[in-house]
Design a protein around this motif. Structure first.
Motif, mmCIF file in Angstrom:
data_model
loop_
_atom_site.group_PDB
_atom_site.id
_atom_site.type_symbol
_atom_site.label_atom_id
_atom_site.label_comp_id
_atom_site.label_asym_id
_atom_site.label_seq_id
_atom_site.Cartn_x
_atom_site.Cartn_y
_atom_site.Cartn_z
ATOM 1 N N PHE A 45 45.741 19.409 -81.989
ATOM 2 C CA PHE A 45 45.825 19.019 -83.395
ATOM 3 C C PHE A 45 47.267 18.697 -83.816
ATOM 4 O O PHE A 45 48.162 19.528 -83.655
ATOM 5 C CB PHE A 45 45.254 20.144 -84.264
ATOM 6 N N MET A 46 47.497 17.475 -84.281
ATOM 7 C CA MET A 46 48.793 17.011 -84.779
ATOM 8 C C MET A 46 49.790 16.653 -83.671
ATOM 9 O O MET A 46 50.888 16.185 -83.976
ATOM 10 C CB MET A 46 49.462 18.066 -85.688
ATOM 11 N N ILE A 97 53.191 14.429 -84.338
ATOM 12 C CA ILE A 97 54.511 15.036 -84.149
ATOM 13 C C ILE A 97 55.322 14.254 -83.117
ATOM 14 O O ILE A 97 56.498 13.969 -83.311
ATOM 15 C CB ILE A 97 54.377 16.522 -83.741
ATOM 16 N N MET A 139 56.504 11.029 -84.771
ATOM 17 C CA MET A 139 57.559 11.300 -85.759
ATOM 18 C C MET A 139 58.882 11.615 -85.054
ATOM 19 O O MET A 139 59.947 11.326 -85.569
ATOM 20 C CB MET A 139 57.177 12.498 -86.640
ATOM 21 N N THR A 140 58.769 12.232 -83.880
ATOM 22 C CA THR A 140 59.971 12.560 -83.114
ATOM 23 C C THR A 140 60.608 11.304 -82.536
ATOM 24 O O THR A 140 61.811 11.077 -82.678
ATOM 25 C CB THR A 140 59.623 13.530 -81.963
ATOM 26 N N PHE A 194 60.262 8.318 -83.530
ATOM 27 C CA PHE A 194 60.752 7.467 -84.621
ATOM 28 C C PHE A 194 62.232 7.709 -84.912
ATOM 29 O O PHE A 194 63.003 6.775 -85.133
ATOM 30 C CB PHE A 194 59.910 7.726 -85.883
#
Lengths: 290, 317
Positions: A102-103, A107, A110-111, A113
């Motif tokens: 999950f997620m 994550i 987002m990292t 990015f």
């Protein structure tokens, strides 16, 4: 049987050796100049050795506390950033290299990015200011504490370890932290060596953040101390040249500058030939991919 | 209708139970991610919040949030400023100059290295070639100052052959070529390693087949080596093009001086100077920085798409 060399081989070797000398000589010349008196320098600028080496420049540098403080700051930053960065990167890399949960995908994205888009100089500067880290070595430790690039290298390494190891450990009742610490970290020694070296070099070469955030020159890392010596000395070179007592002076600007360069460069120079293979190992771990 | 709603509700709660289960099951993995996530939130993303300044008129007393919104005024100022346009053009020109002049060198070195038969020489040369990569531009610029000094080795050679001594780093015409040459000098050895690794991976049968067809050294390079590392070259090239607005801050910042400053002024040196050396306008500097980041990010995405189309594999995913 003797190997046969063609004309092409000889030309090739000549060109490659010439290029090697062209890289080597400027460094070698810098070292020579750091030991030369002005008189000798004026006589033979394209030198291959120093006939009467002097240590005046080194005495001048080492008697100045600047370099002592520079070494101290750089080593302090190293002491904190190196182990923390490697640990944080390994932990993140391990978690993100597991089966999706999950997620985990979000994550990961987002990292990655943050590798391609950042706040930029001024927002980062204001952030450091708002955290009260101005003029403190902590600012330099914190900026660059987590390198996404290095994390991805470790992650790719973890992908190469068969899942069966994790599964059998799970059957034995080990949790993720134990599997990470006791199975995966020992296996990851080669990549940890590579990442540690990359991080150590980055810390050794650090000057930009320190230049922005640290105003107190007693806290400057080595490279910033060197930078100041180089840029200050350049302005005095021309005065030296026009002086009548040019030859009488023992040291001269370049002499001191090059001694400073040598003192800063020496550790990397001494260590590099022995650890070269680890650096190259980092490149062959695989292309960097999110 | 009603049953489908109930079904949806049920699947929603099932989904909910599923992710709760996943979270509980993987709680230790979250714990392992925690330090990195704290870093990302407190540093990376916290810094991005400051980008708001680009659309505000920064007042230190009011802080980022309290400062007044002014919309796109800074961006309008930016594009009407002729010096900004000069710096932007410089950045792009220097960047493309680097791609044209420095990019091929690493490939040439790798191919030449692969032809080298003497193993010991190969190792020694490789150590020398890659070493400068691990030094900062602060150190390297010091070494270059010494080498190109008015009384240094290069000028002495020039003088010995009857030429005229030059202030190399203070010459507007020479400074850009010097940037390229010193860039090649410092970095191409290291960059060649990637190509060398790709070349080592080429199946030796291909070379044997080419030999049977009567291919010589050049024939083999042209018909086997180059086609085989084409993918690596394209990926490296697209990655480099994606970085077009990074024209080499470290190098230029350390090698620049007042004489050549405007000739080699790039976005990064410009932002640094207007922020930290003159009377600072933090908002305007942030706007210039944001402009650079957005273009840079867009380039990376575009280039990734391009690379996917050409090679079937992207750089990002």
């Amino acid at each position: 049987m003797k190997k046969k060399y063609t004309v092409g081989d000889i030309v090739l070797v000549t060109i490659l050796v010439a290029w090697g000398l062209l890289i080597f000589y400027p460094f070698y010349n810098s070292i020579l100049v750091s030991f030369m008196s002005q008189a000798e320098y004026m006589r033979k600028p394209f030198a291959l050795w120093v006939s009467k080496p002097i240590l005046v420049a080194y005495e001048e540098i080492l008697s100045d506390s600047k370099f002592f403080y520079g070494y101290k700051s750089t080593l302090t930053i190293m002491l904190f950033r190196l182990p923390l960065a490697v640990l944080i990167e390994c932990m993140m890399a391990y978690a993100l290299s597991r089966k999706p949960f999950f997620m985990s995908k979000i994550i990961n994205n987002m990292t990655v990015f943050t590798m391609y888009f950042g706040g930029g100089t001024i927002p980062t500067y204001l952030m450091i200011k708002s955290y009260g880290l101005m003029n403190s070595l902590a600012s330099v430790v914190v900026i660059g504490l987590f390198s996404v690039y290095n994390m991805i290298l470790i992650k790719n390494f973890f992908y190469g370890i068969p899942d069966s190891l994790e599964e059998s450990a799970k059957l034995d009742g080990a949790n993720d932290i134990r599997i990470f610490a006791q199975i995966y970290m020992p296996l990851a020694k080669p990549i940890i060596a590579t990442i540690s070296l990359f991080t150590a070099v980055a810390v050794w070469n650090e000057w930009y953040s320190a230049m922005l955030y640290i105003s107190d020159s007693d806290k400057w890392p080595l490279q910033l101390v060197l930078r100041e010596i180089i840029s200050n000395a350049t302005s005095t070179v021309k005065e030296d040249l026009s002086g009548e007592d040019l030859m009488l002076k023992e040291t001269f600007a370049l002499n001191v500058q090059m001694a400073a360069v040598v003192v800063t460069m020496l550790p990397i120079m001494l260590v590099y030939p022995f650890v070269q293979k680890y650096f190259m190992g980092g490149l062959t771990v695989g292309a960097v991919k999110g | 209708m009603k049953t489908s709603m109930a079904k949806q509700k049920k699947s929603k709660s099932l989904l909910r139970r599923e992710w709760v289960k996943s979270m509980v099951q993987n709680r230790y993995l979250y714990l392992l991610m925690l330090p990195a996530i704290i870093y990302l939130v407190m540093i990376s993303y916290r810094a991005m919040y400051g980008i708001l300044l680009a659309f505000k008129d920064y007042n230190p007393k009011l802080g980022i949030m309290g400062s007044e919104w002014i919309g796109l005024k800074h961006f309008k100022n930016m594009f009407t400023d002729p010096y900004f346009r000069h710096v932007l053009l410089n950045t792009i020109l220097i960047s493309f100059g680097r791609i044209i002049f420095t990019f091929p060198f690493a490939i040439i070195i790798a191919i030449a290295f692969n032809e080298l038969k003497q193993r010991h020489l190969k190792k020694t040369l490789q150590t020398i070639y890659t070493f400068p990569h691990f030094l900062s531009w602060v150190i390297v610029s010091g070494v270059i100052f010494n080498f190109l000094d008015y009384t240094g080795p290069v000028n002495s050679m020039v003088a010995a052959f009857g030429g005229e001594r030059k202030v190399f780093l203070g010459d507007k015409k020479l400074i850009t070529p010097i940037l390229y040459i010193t860039d090649i000098w410092k970095e191409s050895g290291w960059k060649s390693i990637i190509y060398l690794a790709a070349i080592t991976g080429i199946n030796s049968e291909l070379y044997e087949a080419a030999e049977l067809d009567g291919a010589g050294r050049w024939g083999k390079i042209w018909h086997v080596t180059l086609p085989c590392i084409r993918g690596t070259i394209l990926v490296m090239l697209t990655m480099r093009v994606g970085q077009v607005l990074n024209a080499g801050f470290d190098q230029i910042f350390n090698m620049s001086n007042t004489v050549v400053q405007s000739t080699i002024d790039i976005l990064d040196t410009y932002v640094y100077r207007i922020t930290f050396q003159q009377t600072p306008d933090f908002s305007y500097s942030t706007a210039v920085g944001l402009f650079k980041s957005v273009i840079g990010f867009t380039m990376v995405i575009l280039v990734n798409k391009l690379s996917k189309k050409m090679e079937g594999t992207g750089i990002l995913d």
